[in-house]
Write a protein that holds these residues in place. Structure first.
Motif, PDB file in Angstrom:
ATOM      1  N   TYR A   1       0.829  -1.200   0.000  1.00 43.31           N
ATOM      2  CA  TYR A   1       0.000   0.000   0.000  1.00 43.31           C
ATOM      3  C   TYR A   1       0.870   1.258   0.000  1.00 43.31           C
ATOM      4  CZ  TYR A   1      -3.872   3.137   0.981  1.00 43.31           C
ATOM      5  OH  TYR A   1      -4.795   4.150   0.901  1.00 43.31           O
ATOM      6  N   ALA A   2       1.958   1.241   0.743  1.00 42.33           N
ATOM      7  CA  ALA A   2       2.877   2.385   0.751  1.00 42.33           C
ATOM      8  C   ALA A   2       3.390   2.659  -0.659  1.00 42.33           C
ATOM      9  CB  ALA A   2       4.043   2.121   1.697  1.00 42.33           C
ATOM     10  N   GLU A   3       3.680   1.606  -1.384  1.00 43.72           N
ATOM     11  CA  GLU A   3       4.132   1.743  -2.775  1.00 43.72           C
ATOM     12  C   GLU A   3       3.015   2.319  -3.652  1.00 43.72           C
ATOM     13  OE1 GLU A   3       6.986   1.301  -5.803  1.00 43.72           O
ATOM     14  OE2 GLU A   3       7.274   0.769  -3.704  1.00 43.72           O
ATOM     15  N   GLU A   4       1.805   1.799  -3.493  1.00 50.44           N
ATOM     16  CA  GLU A   4       0.660   2.254  -4.297  1.00 50.44           C
ATOM     17  C   GLU A   4       0.405   3.751  -4.135  1.00 50.44           C
ATOM     18  OE1 GLU A   4      -2.866  -0.057  -3.416  1.00 50.44           O
ATOM     19  OE2 GLU A   4      -1.718  -1.929  -3.598  1.00 50.44           O
ATOM     20  N   ILE A   5       0.509   4.233  -2.909  1.00 51.51           N
ATOM     21  CA  ILE A   5       0.195   5.652  -2.655  1.00 51.51           C
ATOM     22  C   ILE A   5       1.436   6.535  -2.689  1.00 51.51           C
ATOM     23  CG2 ILE A   5      -1.879   5.092  -1.332  1.00 51.51           C
ATOM     24  CD1 ILE A   5      -0.216   5.764   1.229  1.00 51.51           C
ATOM     25  N   ASP A   6       2.585   5.924  -2.914  1.00 50.36           N
ATOM     26  CA  ASP A   6       3.861   6.638  -2.936  1.00 50.36           C
ATOM     27  C   ASP A   6       4.066   7.412  -1.636  1.00 50.36           C
ATOM     28  OD1 ASP A   6       6.324   7.347  -3.997  1.00 50.36           O
ATOM     29  OD2 ASP A   6       5.522   9.116  -5.029  1.00 50.36           O
ATOM     30  N   ALA A   7       3.928   6.698  -0.521  1.00 52.11           N
ATOM     31  CA  ALA A   7       4.051   7.310   0.806  1.00 52.11           C
ATOM     32  C   ALA A   7       5.451   7.865   1.033  1.00 52.11           C
ATOM     33  CB  ALA A   7       3.716   6.284   1.881  1.00 52.11           C
ATOM     34  N   ASP A   8       5.504   9.050   1.606  1.00 53.07           N
ATOM     35  CA  ASP A   8       6.775   9.667   1.976  1.00 53.07           C
ATOM     36  C   ASP A   8       7.266   9.153   3.321  1.00 53.07           C
ATOM     37  OD1 ASP A   8       6.798  11.576  -0.225  1.00 53.07           O
ATOM     38  OD2 ASP A   8       5.176  12.574   0.842  1.00 53.07           O
ATOM     39  N   LEU A   9       6.332   8.673   4.141  1.00 47.00           N
ATOM     40  CA  LEU A   9       6.664   8.241   5.490  1.00 47.00           C
ATOM     41  C   LEU A   9       5.652   7.209   5.966  1.00 47.00           C
ATOM     42  CD1 LEU A   9       8.353   8.711   8.138  1.00 47.00           C
ATOM     43  CD2 LEU A   9       6.585  10.372   8.782  1.00 47.00           C
ATOM     44  N   LEU A  10       6.150   6.176   6.656  1.00 47.10           N
ATOM     45  CA  LEU A  10       5.299   5.188   7.311  1.00 47.10           C
ATOM     46  C   LEU A  10       5.459   5.363   8.812  1.00 47.10           C
ATOM     47  CD1 LEU A  10       5.966   3.953   4.466  1.00 47.10           C
ATOM     48  CD2 LEU A  10       5.605   1.756   5.531  1.00 47.10           C
ATOM     49  N   VAL A  11       4.345   5.286   9.532  1.00 45.19           N
ATOM     50  CA  VAL A  11       4.374   5.388  10.989  1.00 45.19           C
ATOM     51  C   VAL A  11       3.616   4.177  11.532  1.00 45.19           C
ATOM     52  CG1 VAL A  11       3.871   6.833  12.990  1.00 45.19           C
ATOM     53  CG2 VAL A  11       4.299   7.912  10.770  1.00 45.19           C
ATOM     54  N   LEU A  12       4.267   3.427  12.410  1.00 43.98           N
ATOM     55  CA  LEU A  12       3.615   2.252  12.979  1.00 43.98           C
ATOM     56  C   LEU A  12       4.158   1.969  14.356  1.00 43.98           C
ATOM     57  CD1 LEU A  12       5.193  -0.971  11.632  1.00 43.98           C
ATOM     58  CD2 LEU A  12       5.732   1.177  10.535  1.00 43.98           C
ATOM     59  N   GLY A  13       3.402   1.197  15.091  1.00 43.82           N
ATOM     60  CA  GLY A  13       3.819   0.818  16.436  1.00 43.82           C
ATOM     61  C   GLY A  13       5.007  -0.116  16.384  1.00 43.82           C
ATOM     62  N   ASN A  14       5.816  -0.078  17.431  1.00 43.39           N
ATOM     63  CA  ASN A  14       6.983  -0.957  17.442  1.00 43.39           C
ATOM     64  C   ASN A  14       6.661  -2.369  17.921  1.00 43.39           C
ATOM     65  OD1 ASN A  14       6.630  -0.430  20.144  1.00 43.39           O
ATOM     66  ND2 ASN A  14       8.646   0.467  20.467  1.00 43.39           N
ATOM     67  N   ARG A  15       5.469  -2.563  18.448  1.00 45.00           N
ATOM     68  CA  ARG A  15       5.001  -3.895  18.859  1.00 45.00           C
ATOM     69  C   ARG A  15       3.513  -3.983  18.584  1.00 45.00           C
ATOM     70  NH1 ARG A  15       8.382  -2.548  22.379  1.00 45.00           N
ATOM     71  NH2 ARG A  15       7.890  -2.137  24.491  1.00 45.00           N
ATOM     72  N   GLY A  16       3.066  -5.144  18.167  1.00 47.89           N
ATOM     73  CA  GLY A  16       1.647  -5.346  17.923  1.00 47.89           C
ATOM     74  C   GLY A  16       0.951  -5.935  19.124  1.00 47.89           C
ATOM     75  N   LEU A  17      -0.249  -6.397  18.899  1.00 48.77           N
ATOM     76  CA  LEU A  17      -1.059  -6.961  19.986  1.00 48.77           C
ATOM     77  C   LEU A  17      -0.420  -8.190  20.608  1.00 48.77           C
ATOM     78  CD1 LEU A  17      -4.572  -6.594  18.340  1.00 48.77           C
ATOM     79  CD2 LEU A  17      -3.713  -5.341  20.334  1.00 48.77           C
ATOM     80  N   GLY A  18       0.245  -8.999  19.807  1.00 52.37           N
ATOM     81  CA  GLY A  18       0.810 -10.241  20.323  1.00 52.37           C
ATOM     82  C   GLY A  18       2.259 -10.159  20.732  1.00 52.37           C
ATOM     83  N   SER A  19       2.869  -8.995  20.621  1.00 52.68           N
ATOM     84  CA  SER A  19       4.302  -8.869  20.887  1.00 52.68           C
ATOM     85  C   SER A  19       4.563  -8.437  22.314  1.00 52.68           C
ATOM     86  CB  SER A  19       4.919  -7.829  19.957  1.00 52.68           C
ATOM     87  OG  SER A  19       4.787  -8.235  18.627  1.00 52.68           O
ATOM     88  N   SER A  20       5.727  -8.811  22.787  1.00 57.35           N
ATOM     89  CA  SER A  20       6.178  -8.321  24.085  1.00 57.35           C
ATOM     90  C   SER A  20       7.686  -8.139  24.011  1.00 57.35           C
ATOM     91  CB  SER A  20       5.818  -9.319  25.196  1.00 57.35           C
ATOM     92  OG  SER A  20       6.448 -10.557  24.952  1.00 57.35           O
ATOM     93  N   GLY A  21       8.185  -7.242  24.807  1.00 55.24           N
ATOM     94  CA  GLY A  21       9.633  -7.047  24.844  1.00 55.24           C
ATOM     95  C   GLY A  21      10.165  -6.245  23.682  1.00 55.24           C
ATOM     96  N   GLU A  22      10.951  -6.881  22.852  1.00 57.19           N
ATOM     97  CA  GLU A  22      11.647  -6.235  21.738  1.00 57.19           C
ATOM     98  C   GLU A  22      10.679  -5.773  20.648  1.00 57.19           C
ATOM     99  OE1 GLU A  22      15.164  -6.014  21.556  1.00 57.19           O
ATOM    100  OE2 GLU A  22      15.179  -6.764  23.611  1.00 57.19           O
ATOM    101  N   ILE A  23      11.237  -5.213  19.586  1.00 61.00           N
ATOM    102  CA  ILE A  23      10.432  -4.773  18.448  1.00 61.00           C
ATOM    103  C   ILE A  23       9.661  -5.967  17.882  1.00 61.00           C
ATOM    104  CG2 ILE A  23      12.328  -5.076  16.789  1.00 61.00           C
ATOM    105  CD1 ILE A  23      11.222  -2.561  15.335  1.00 61.00           C
TER     106      ILE A  23
END
Length: 134
Positions: free
Chosen positions: A94-116
């Motif tokens: 999707y970033a490619e499709e819209i030619d995004a200049d910047l992506l912003v996302l969380g460093n951990r999702g719902l199932g993650s703990s600890g590291e990235i």
């Protein structure tokens, strides 16, 4: 500096921080904001998603709610999209499709703990765009 910003959400705490950051950046730069929610088919399993309309509807409804919350909070134009698949692949495509200049996302999702988290790591590693993690 940024004309098109893409923020990914899954409703996790870190994704909520990412949304806050993306909203601030979009407002500051008067950028168009795109928000994406991906139904993670690895997490739920293709067979589970294809065999139960209730599960699919519930997950998709939750995603739409999260995206609509972003739209309501934004003071810039927001385009909402939801997809199914591997989150890092869908975010990258999707970033490619819209030619995004910047992506912003969380460093951990719902199932993650600890590291990235694995999706955040894969986006940073494989998507050829600037990425901010929160």
């Amino acid at each position: 500096m940024y004309d098109t910003i893409l923020v990914a959400t899954d409703g996790s705490q870190s994704a909520n921080r990412a949304v806050d950051h993306a909203l601030d950046l979009a407002s500051t730069f008067d950028a168009t904001l795109h928000a994406i929610y991906v139904v993670d088919t690895r997490r739920y399993g293709e067979s589970m998603l294809s065999g139960s309309d209730g599960v699919v509807t519930e997950v998709e409804d939750r995603g739409r709610e999260l995206l609509e919350e972003i739209e309501m909070r934004a003071d810039v134009d927001v385009t909402l999209t939801d997809r199914e698949g591997r989150p890092y692949e869908q975010i990258g495509e999707y970033a490619e499709e819209i030619d995004a200049d910047l992506l912003v996302l969380g460093n951990r999702g719902l199932g993650s703990s600890g590291e990235i988290g694995s999706n955040a790591e894969r986006v940073v590693r494989y998507v050829d765009r600037p990425v901010i993690t929160a």
